[in-house]
Motif scaffolding. Structure first.
Motif, PDB file in Angstrom:
ATOM      1  N   GLU A 105      31.475  31.671  43.874  1.00 51.65           N
ATOM      2  CA  GLU A 105      31.904  32.399  44.257  1.00 51.65           C
ATOM      3  C   GLU A 105      32.473  32.358  45.954  1.00 51.65           C
ATOM      4  OE1 GLU A 105      27.791  33.519  43.707  1.00 51.65           O
ATOM      5  OE2 GLU A 105      29.110  32.846  42.359  1.00 51.65           O
ATOM      6  N   VAL A 116      35.758  38.930  39.721  1.00 55.85           N
ATOM      7  CA  VAL A 116      34.874  40.467  39.531  1.00 55.85           C
ATOM      8  C   VAL A 116      34.199  40.959  40.856  1.00 55.85           C
ATOM      9  CG1 VAL A 116      33.157  41.850  38.312  1.00 55.85           C
ATOM     10  CG2 VAL A 116      34.613  40.312  36.933  1.00 55.85           C
ATOM     11  N   ASP A 117      34.464  41.619  41.769  1.00 54.03           N
ATOM     12  CA  ASP A 117      33.900  42.225  43.227  1.00 54.03           C
ATOM     13  C   ASP A 117      32.856  42.179  42.594  1.00 54.03           C
ATOM     14  OD1 ASP A 117      34.002  42.452  45.624  1.00 54.03           O
ATOM     15  OD2 ASP A 117      35.130  45.017  44.814  1.00 54.03           O
ATOM     16  N   GLY A 118      31.561  41.476  43.598  1.00 54.85           N
ATOM     17  CA  GLY A 118      30.653  41.720  43.601  1.00 54.85           C
ATOM     18  C   GLY A 118      29.542  41.109  42.668  1.00 54.85           C
ATOM     19  N   TYR A 119      30.531  40.192  41.750  1.00 47.93           N
ATOM     20  CA  TYR A 119      29.589  39.131  40.873  1.00 47.93           C
ATOM     21  C   TYR A 119      28.624  37.847  41.997  1.00 47.93           C
ATOM     22  CZ  TYR A 119      29.076  35.275  38.115  1.00 47.93           C
ATOM     23  OH  TYR A 119      28.332  34.503  37.215  1.00 47.93           O
ATOM     24  N   TYR A 154      34.931  44.757  31.913  1.00 44.72           N
ATOM     25  CA  TYR A 154      35.595  44.552  33.349  1.00 44.72           C
ATOM     26  C   TYR A 154      36.763  45.097  33.295  1.00 44.72           C
ATOM     27  CZ  TYR A 154      32.220  42.314  34.552  1.00 44.72           C
ATOM     28  OH  TYR A 154      30.575  41.486  35.022  1.00 44.72           O
ATOM     29  N   ASP A 161      40.503  47.114  38.137  1.00 42.93           N
ATOM     30  CA  ASP A 161      40.473  47.791  39.565  1.00 42.93           C
ATOM     31  C   ASP A 161      38.487  46.659  39.660  1.00 42.93           C
ATOM     32  OD1 ASP A 161      42.541  49.587  39.714  1.00 42.93           O
ATOM     33  OD2 ASP A 161      41.096  50.721  39.048  1.00 42.93           O
ATOM     34  N   ASP A 162      38.621  46.121  38.808  1.00 42.89           N
ATOM     35  CA  ASP A 162      36.724  45.234  39.195  1.00 42.89           C
ATOM     36  C   ASP A 162      37.063  43.632  39.826  1.00 42.89           C
ATOM     37  OD1 ASP A 162      35.581  47.376  37.756  1.00 42.89           O
ATOM     38  OD2 ASP A 162      35.741  46.736  36.159  1.00 42.89           O
ATOM     39  N   LEU A 163      38.531  43.581  39.702  1.00 40.68           N
ATOM     40  CA  LEU A 163      38.625  41.990  40.400  1.00 40.68           C
ATOM     41  C   LEU A 163      38.554  42.311  41.430  1.00 40.68           C
ATOM     42  CD1 LEU A 163      41.438  41.038  37.714  1.00 40.68           C
ATOM     43  CD2 LEU A 163      39.055  40.668  37.502  1.00 40.68           C
ATOM     44  N   LEU A 164      38.257  40.954  42.640  1.00 44.11           N
ATOM     45  CA  LEU A 164      38.345  40.919  43.593  1.00 44.11           C
ATOM     46  C   LEU A 164      40.006  41.650  44.102  1.00 44.11           C
ATOM     47  CD1 LEU A 164      36.754  37.228  43.984  1.00 44.11           C
ATOM     48  CD2 LEU A 164      36.394  39.200  45.243  1.00 44.11           C
ATOM     49  N   GLU A 165      39.948  42.235  44.858  1.00 43.12           N
ATOM     50  CA  GLU A 165      41.156  42.311  45.790  1.00 43.12           C
ATOM     51  C   GLU A 165      42.512  41.504  45.745  1.00 43.12           C
ATOM     52  OE1 GLU A 165      43.393  43.620  49.775  1.00 43.12           O
ATOM     53  OE2 GLU A 165      41.537  44.276  49.829  1.00 43.12           O
ATOM     54  N   LYS A 218      36.969  32.529  47.560  1.00 45.03           N
ATOM     55  CA  LYS A 218      36.838  34.128  48.027  1.00 45.03           C
ATOM     56  C   LYS A 218      37.867  33.098  48.689  1.00 45.03           C
ATOM     57  CE  LYS A 218      33.388  37.454  46.821  1.00 45.03           C
ATOM     58  NZ  LYS A 218      32.343  37.478  46.868  1.00 45.03           N
TER      59      LYS A 218
END
Length: 157
Positions: free
Chosen positions: A101, A78-81, A126, A129-133, A105
């Motif tokens: 995390e 999750v982006d921002g986790y 979630y 869209d909330d997942l990492l690119e 990345k």
């Protein structure tokens, strides 16, 4: 003595046939792509971190690694986790502290493919869209094929 010679010859022939069969079934290792699937479900930061450390070592050794994150481990995608706190690493590690995390990345930037389980998003707050690119949502069929392939080892954490 004669029985020993027959047994030795039989073992040598069996070994030669086994080696030939393995070569035909799995191809020449230099020509095939060394792959591995790592499934991470644990919510324990040490387990998640160790999975990422081992996965990164496999990647550095030439393995085409695919990571499947399920249950609480899906949060790593999750982006921002951010983990509660990074873990300490052994004295020989160039990084004093590490968060799973962050290593995930970094590996994604090195070509490691990452998916969350198909049931992760429907059972959390979630959305895709909330997942990492670059993180996908695993489809059960292709994932099952990968898990069933005897040439692809599966590691679970």
């Amino acid at each position: 003595m004669r029985l020993t010679l027959i047994a030795t010859a039989t073992l040598a022939a069996t070994a030669a046939l086994s080696t030939h069969a393995l070569a035909e079934n799995h191809g020449d290792h230099a020509e095939t792509n060394d792959q591995a699937l790592m499934i991470v479900t644990s919510d324990a930061i040490e387990t998640q971190s160790m999975a990422m450390i081992l996965g990164n070592a496999m990647r550095q050794q030439g393995t085409d690694l695919h990571i499947l994150l399920c249950d609480a481990a899906g949060d790593l995608a999750v982006d921002g986790y951010a983990s509660e706190a990074p873990i300490n690493t052994p004295p020989s590690n160039p990084m004093e502290k590490l968060a799973p995390e962050g290593l995930l990345k970094m590996m994604m930037g090195e070509g490691v493919s990452v998916d969350v389980c198909a049931i992760y998003l429907p059972n959390t707050d979630y959305a895709e869209d909330d997942l990492l690119e670059g993180v996908g949502v695993a489809a059960p069929g292709p994932m099952a094929e990968m898990m069933r392939d005897p040439a692809i080892p599966v590691f679970e954490f």
